[in-house]
Design a protein around this motif. Structure first.
Motif, mmCIF file in Angstrom:
data_model
loop_
_atom_site.group_PDB
_atom_site.id
_atom_site.type_symbol
_atom_site.label_atom_id
_atom_site.label_comp_id
_atom_site.label_asym_id
_atom_site.label_seq_id
_atom_site.Cartn_x
_atom_site.Cartn_y
_atom_site.Cartn_z
ATOM 1 N N TYR A 99 9.058 29.897 -15.074
ATOM 2 C CA TYR A 99 8.722 30.035 -13.772
ATOM 3 C C TYR A 99 9.511 30.976 -13.034
ATOM 4 C CZ TYR A 99 6.675 25.477 -14.341
ATOM 5 O OH TYR A 99 5.888 24.467 -14.862
ATOM 6 N N SER A 100 8.999 31.569 -11.803
ATOM 7 C CA SER A 100 9.653 32.686 -11.144
ATOM 8 C C SER A 100 11.049 31.763 -10.328
ATOM 9 C CB SER A 100 9.113 33.284 -9.675
ATOM 10 O OG SER A 100 8.713 31.955 -8.908
ATOM 11 N N PHE A 101 12.128 32.771 -10.334
ATOM 12 C CA PHE A 101 13.326 32.321 -10.020
ATOM 13 C C PHE A 101 13.263 31.701 -8.747
ATOM 14 C CE2 PHE A 101 13.821 36.217 -7.637
ATOM 15 C CZ PHE A 101 14.766 35.799 -6.767
ATOM 16 N N LEU A 102 12.248 32.064 -7.780
ATOM 17 C CA LEU A 102 12.244 31.314 -6.537
ATOM 18 C C LEU A 102 11.735 29.838 -6.392
ATOM 19 C CD1 LEU A 102 10.473 34.121 -4.470
ATOM 20 C CD2 LEU A 102 12.989 33.637 -4.303
ATOM 21 N N ARG A 103 11.250 29.568 -7.789
ATOM 22 C CA ARG A 103 10.941 28.125 -7.622
ATOM 23 C C ARG A 103 11.686 27.113 -8.541
ATOM 24 N NH1 ARG A 103 5.134 26.075 -9.153
ATOM 25 N NH2 ARG A 103 6.355 24.218 -8.525
ATOM 26 N N ARG A 104 12.612 27.893 -9.299
ATOM 27 C CA ARG A 104 13.371 27.016 -10.289
ATOM 28 C C ARG A 104 14.246 25.994 -9.839
ATOM 29 N NH1 ARG A 104 15.068 32.469 -14.113
ATOM 30 N NH2 ARG A 104 13.111 32.813 -14.572
ATOM 31 N N GLU A 105 14.921 26.479 -8.574
ATOM 32 C CA GLU A 105 15.799 25.364 -8.021
ATOM 33 C C GLU A 105 14.963 24.034 -7.565
ATOM 34 O OE1 GLU A 105 18.857 24.827 -4.156
ATOM 35 O OE2 GLU A 105 18.340 26.734 -5.300
ATOM 36 N N GLU A 106 13.497 24.324 -6.978
ATOM 37 C CA GLU A 106 12.802 23.118 -6.582
ATOM 38 C C GLU A 106 12.577 22.367 -7.711
ATOM 39 O OE1 GLU A 106 8.255 22.243 -5.515
ATOM 40 O OE2 GLU A 106 8.840 24.119 -5.601
ATOM 41 N N LEU A 107 12.349 23.144 -8.977
ATOM 42 C CA LEU A 107 11.880 22.146 -9.851
ATOM 43 C C LEU A 107 12.985 21.620 -10.770
ATOM 44 C CD1 LEU A 107 9.252 24.624 -11.467
ATOM 45 C CD2 LEU A 107 8.732 22.554 -10.261
ATOM 46 N N LEU A 108 13.998 22.138 -10.697
ATOM 47 C CA LEU A 108 15.345 21.663 -11.023
ATOM 48 C C LEU A 108 15.811 20.319 -10.208
ATOM 49 C CD1 LEU A 108 18.031 21.486 -12.756
ATOM 50 C CD2 LEU A 108 18.838 23.332 -11.174
ATOM 51 N N ARG A 109 15.468 20.461 -8.877
ATOM 52 C CA ARG A 109 15.936 19.281 -8.357
ATOM 53 C C ARG A 109 14.995 18.206 -8.527
ATOM 54 N NH1 ARG A 109 17.313 19.697 -1.824
ATOM 55 N NH2 ARG A 109 18.226 17.603 -1.633
ATOM 56 N N TYR A 110 13.813 18.494 -8.650
ATOM 57 C CA TYR A 110 12.696 17.568 -9.265
ATOM 58 C C TYR A 110 13.121 16.888 -10.186
ATOM 59 C CZ TYR A 110 9.077 15.503 -11.935
ATOM 60 O OH TYR A 110 8.189 14.740 -12.809
ATOM 61 N N ALA A 111 13.693 17.681 -11.391
ATOM 62 C CA ALA A 111 13.970 16.764 -12.762
ATOM 63 C C ALA A 111 15.249 16.156 -12.657
ATOM 64 C CB ALA A 111 14.236 18.056 -13.627
ATOM 65 N N LEU A 112 16.285 16.565 -11.446
ATOM 66 C CA LEU A 112 17.454 15.768 -11.472
ATOM 67 C C LEU A 112 17.143 14.506 -10.447
ATOM 68 C CD1 LEU A 112 19.772 18.502 -10.255
ATOM 69 C CD2 LEU A 112 19.949 17.312 -12.358
ATOM 70 N N PHE A 113 16.116 14.420 -9.840
ATOM 71 C CA PHE A 113 15.575 13.564 -9.014
ATOM 72 C C PHE A 113 15.040 12.199 -9.909
ATOM 73 C CE2 PHE A 113 12.367 11.768 -5.733
ATOM 74 C CZ PHE A 113 13.309 10.822 -5.169
ATOM 75 N N ARG A 114 14.082 12.832 -10.635
ATOM 76 C CA ARG A 114 13.246 11.975 -11.554
ATOM 77 C C ARG A 114 14.367 11.230 -12.632
ATOM 78 N NH1 ARG A 114 10.402 15.408 -15.770
ATOM 79 N NH2 ARG A 114 12.413 15.628 -16.559
ATOM 80 N N ASP A 115 15.324 12.281 -13.035
ATOM 81 C CA ASP A 115 16.107 11.352 -13.772
ATOM 82 C C ASP A 115 16.955 10.306 -13.141
ATOM 83 O OD1 ASP A 115 15.221 13.208 -15.891
ATOM 84 O OD2 ASP A 115 17.069 14.420 -15.907
ATOM 85 N N ALA A 116 17.362 10.469 -11.939
ATOM 86 C CA ALA A 116 17.973 9.562 -11.105
ATOM 87 C C ALA A 116 17.162 8.413 -11.149
ATOM 88 C CB ALA A 116 18.495 10.247 -9.822
ATOM 89 N N LEU A 117 16.030 8.555 -10.775
ATOM 90 C CA LEU A 117 14.935 7.321 -10.473
ATOM 91 C C LEU A 117 15.026 6.617 -12.118
ATOM 92 C CD1 LEU A 117 11.986 8.979 -8.835
ATOM 93 C CD2 LEU A 117 13.815 7.294 -7.778
#
Length: 231
Positions: A99-117
């Protein structure tokens, strides 16, 4: 737990999943990982000091502004580089490099959020219900802000024009130190944008949380066994 209380807990969990690596990018990972952050910070400092003491040239201010802008962009890239190293397991698992580096932080935060759930023992059905709660508890769309009114825009433009003429008559501007006003204006603009962004981003953040919950429910429903190893 009531709907409002559940929604407050979801938002709190989402805030906790923010990939805060700014401080770590200066002190962790060894010289190979921290030198871009230190180098760019030092470059900005040298640029500002040299501009302050050598601001006679009319192009000096523009050069300093352009250099600072490039340095800030470099800091964004350095932060992304550090995130890719610090969360390398998630980057590899989610193939974030595609993915473009502009979207990576959003997707990273999603992965962290999903793992927390998942760490809380929630399944696809539970998260799907949370997505429904997010839809109902989020704020409705806001009406147009007064700052978008044409009359207000015209008045602000007039104030800006008059203020520019006043600034050009000051001793600081005449002495060739007009870059002081440029940096002061940039700082004020940044602060105002930060405040407005904080006020107006709540609704967007609520929609993002809802979307992340929907994604998580679908991910877990499709790959239940693979998701178990992420917690």
């Amino acid at each position: 737990m009531t709907l409002i209380a559940t929604w407050a807990e979801i938002r709190s969990l989402y805030r906790e999943c923010h990939p805060s690596v700014f401080k770590a990018s200066f002190v962790r990972g060894g010289l190979r990982m921290v030198w871009p952050s230190w180098g760019l910070t030092l470059a900005v400092g040298v640029l500002l000091v040299s501009t302050w003491f050598n601001g006679q040239s009319p192009l000096q201010g523009l050069a300093a502004l352009a250099g600072t802008t490039l340095a800030l962009f470099g800091m964004v890239l350095a932060r992304e580089r550090y995130c890719a190293w610090h969360f390398r397991d998630i980057y590899a698992r989610e193939t974030l490099h595609r993915y473009s580096f502009l979207r990576r932080e959003e997707l990273l935060r999603y992965a962290l959020f999903r793992d927390a759930l998942l760490a809380r023992g929630l399944g696809a059905a539970d998260i799907d219900e949370l997505a429904r709660i997010a839809e109902l508890a989020g704020q409705p769309a806001q009406e147009r802000w007064i700052s978008q009114n044409l009359v207000i825009v015209m008045l602000v433009s007039a104030i800006v024009s008059l203020s520019t003429d006043v600034i050009k008559l000051t001793d600081t501007w005449i002495a060739g130190k007009g870059v002081v006003f440029v940096f002061a204006l940039a700082l004020v603009t940044y602060l105002i944008c930060s405040v407005l962004d904080g006020l107006r981003s709540n609704q967007h953040r609520d929609r993002v949380i809802q979307r992340h919950l929907e994604r998580a429910a679908l991910d877990i429903a499709r790959h239940p066994e693979a998701m178990k190893g992420h917690t």
